[in-house]
Design an enzyme around this catalytic site. Sequence first.
Site, PDB file in Angstrom:
ATOM      1  N   THR A   1       0.827  -1.205   0.000  1.00 24.80           N
ATOM      2  CA  THR A   1       0.000   0.000   0.000  1.00 24.80           C
ATOM      3  C   THR A   1       0.866   1.262   0.000  1.00 24.80           C
ATOM      4  OG1 THR A   1      -0.309  -0.402   2.346  1.00 24.80           O
ATOM      5  CG2 THR A   1      -2.170  -0.865   0.928  1.00 24.80           C
TER       6      THR A   1
ATOM      7  N   GLN B   1       0.494 -13.104  -1.697  1.00 23.63           N
ATOM      8  CA  GLN B   1      -0.822 -13.038  -2.336  1.00 23.63           C
ATOM      9  C   GLN B   1      -0.840 -11.941  -3.397  1.00 23.63           C
ATOM     10  OE1 GLN B   1      -2.616 -12.581   1.817  1.00 23.63           O
ATOM     11  NE2 GLN B   1      -4.269 -13.592   0.732  1.00 23.63           N
TER      12      GLN B   1
ATOM     13  N   ASP C   1       1.732  -7.847  -7.872  1.00 20.87           N
ATOM     14  CA  ASP C   1       2.326  -6.611  -8.389  1.00 20.87           C
ATOM     15  C   ASP C   1       3.781  -6.760  -8.825  1.00 20.87           C
ATOM     16  OD1 ASP C   1       3.701  -6.636  -5.896  1.00 20.87           O
ATOM     17  OD2 ASP C   1       2.124  -5.449  -4.966  1.00 20.87           O
TER      18      ASP C   1
ATOM     19  N   HIS D   1      -1.045 -16.072  -6.273  1.00 14.97           N
ATOM     20  CA  HIS D   1      -2.043 -15.600  -7.236  1.00 14.97           C
ATOM     21  C   HIS D   1      -1.416 -15.152  -8.552  1.00 14.97           C
ATOM     22  CE1 HIS D   1      -4.654 -14.753  -3.450  1.00 14.97           C
ATOM     23  NE2 HIS D   1      -4.634 -16.022  -3.778  1.00 14.97           N
TER      24      HIS D   1
ATOM     25  N   CYS E   1      -0.820 -21.209 -30.898  1.00 15.44           N
ATOM     26  CA  CYS E   1      -1.326 -22.572 -30.683  1.00 15.44           C
ATOM     27  C   CYS E   1      -2.853 -22.586 -30.625  1.00 15.44           C
ATOM     28  CB  CYS E   1      -0.751 -23.171 -29.399  1.00 15.44           C
ATOM     29  SG  CYS E   1      -1.573 -22.646 -27.882  1.00 15.44           S
TER      30      CYS E   1
ATOM     31  N   SER F   1      -4.996  -9.759   5.218  1.00 15.35           N
ATOM     32  CA  SER F   1      -6.214  -9.826   6.032  1.00 15.35           C
ATOM     33  C   SER F   1      -6.537 -11.274   6.411  1.00 15.35           C
ATOM     34  CB  SER F   1      -7.379  -9.209   5.272  1.00 15.35           C
ATOM     35  OG  SER F   1      -7.507  -9.830   4.007  1.00 15.35           O
TER      36      SER F   1
ATOM     37  N   ASP G   1       2.688  -1.199  10.984  1.00 17.06           N
ATOM     38  CA  ASP G   1       2.954  -1.120   9.555  1.00 17.06           C
ATOM     39  C   ASP G   1       3.962  -2.202   9.141  1.00 17.06           C
ATOM     40  OD1 ASP G   1       2.850   0.725   7.096  1.00 17.06           O
ATOM     41  OD2 ASP G   1       4.993   0.408   7.461  1.00 17.06           O
TER      42      ASP G   1
HETATM   43 ZN   LIG Z   1      -0.113 -21.282 -26.779  1.00 16.69          ZN
END
Ligand SMILES: [Zn+2]
Length: 256
Positions: free
Chosen positions: A31, A104, A107, A124, A159, A198, A239
């Site tokens: 953040t 998670q 970025d 992720h 493909c 969280s 923090d």
């Molecule tokens: Zn492909």
Amino acid sequence: MPPRPDDPLRLAILCAEARRIVVLTGAGISTECGVPDFRSPGSPWLVHKPIGFADFLASPATRAEAWRRKFAMDDIYRDAKPGRGHRALVRMASTGRLVAVITQNIDGLHQAAGLDDDRLIELHGNGTFARCLGCERRFELVDVRQHLDETGMALDCGCGGFVKSATVAFGQPLRTGTIERAVAVARTCDLFVAIGSSLVVRPAASLPLVAQAAGAALVIVNREPTPLDGQADCVIHCDAGDALIGAAEILENHTS
Ligand SMILES: [Zn+2]
């Protein structure tokens, strides 16, 4: 006098005693870098709401729209740079005692700070490039964007597969091996630190308990309460950057 519950140095004290540290990072570490938190009120994510995986697969129109929203978000945090927490984790890794960072975040700021890929597990995925859903070939965003600008269409792979941001969309399975790697490092650490998360989204939310069940101490560092606070060995409301800078300094001074 015992340290206050919001004293970031409490993390440093725990790290000084640990031999194998695993850190789970969430939006809170980014953040300060200008990356909007998906969950905060007024978040631009709510305006450019990501397209779920089923909708992405459903039609060329939804794929093009998914890319338009993705690039709108990218324009908002194009200038994001690694923050104090990202840089402190690289210092902790260089002492050898931080064995893995599970994140998670999508970025790419852990890599941008210089963290080695072999110590990083991105639950992720990564929003800084794209991949074919069929053959897994990597594509660069600049090429996907140029194709979208010129044709109004999402780029397809040679493909025949769909090219998608290398993130995990809502409803999309995690990449093979990702959660297995995360569970394996969680099971073999002696200190697990969840920071800036969280702890409501699975599978990330289950990893602290995996580590704890295997014998690790569990520390949660977050500005807000989390559902796992009651089970943690230590909860620090501060923090992410403040806590990690202190931890990096103590590891550098206490590692021979
Ligand atoms: Zn492909």
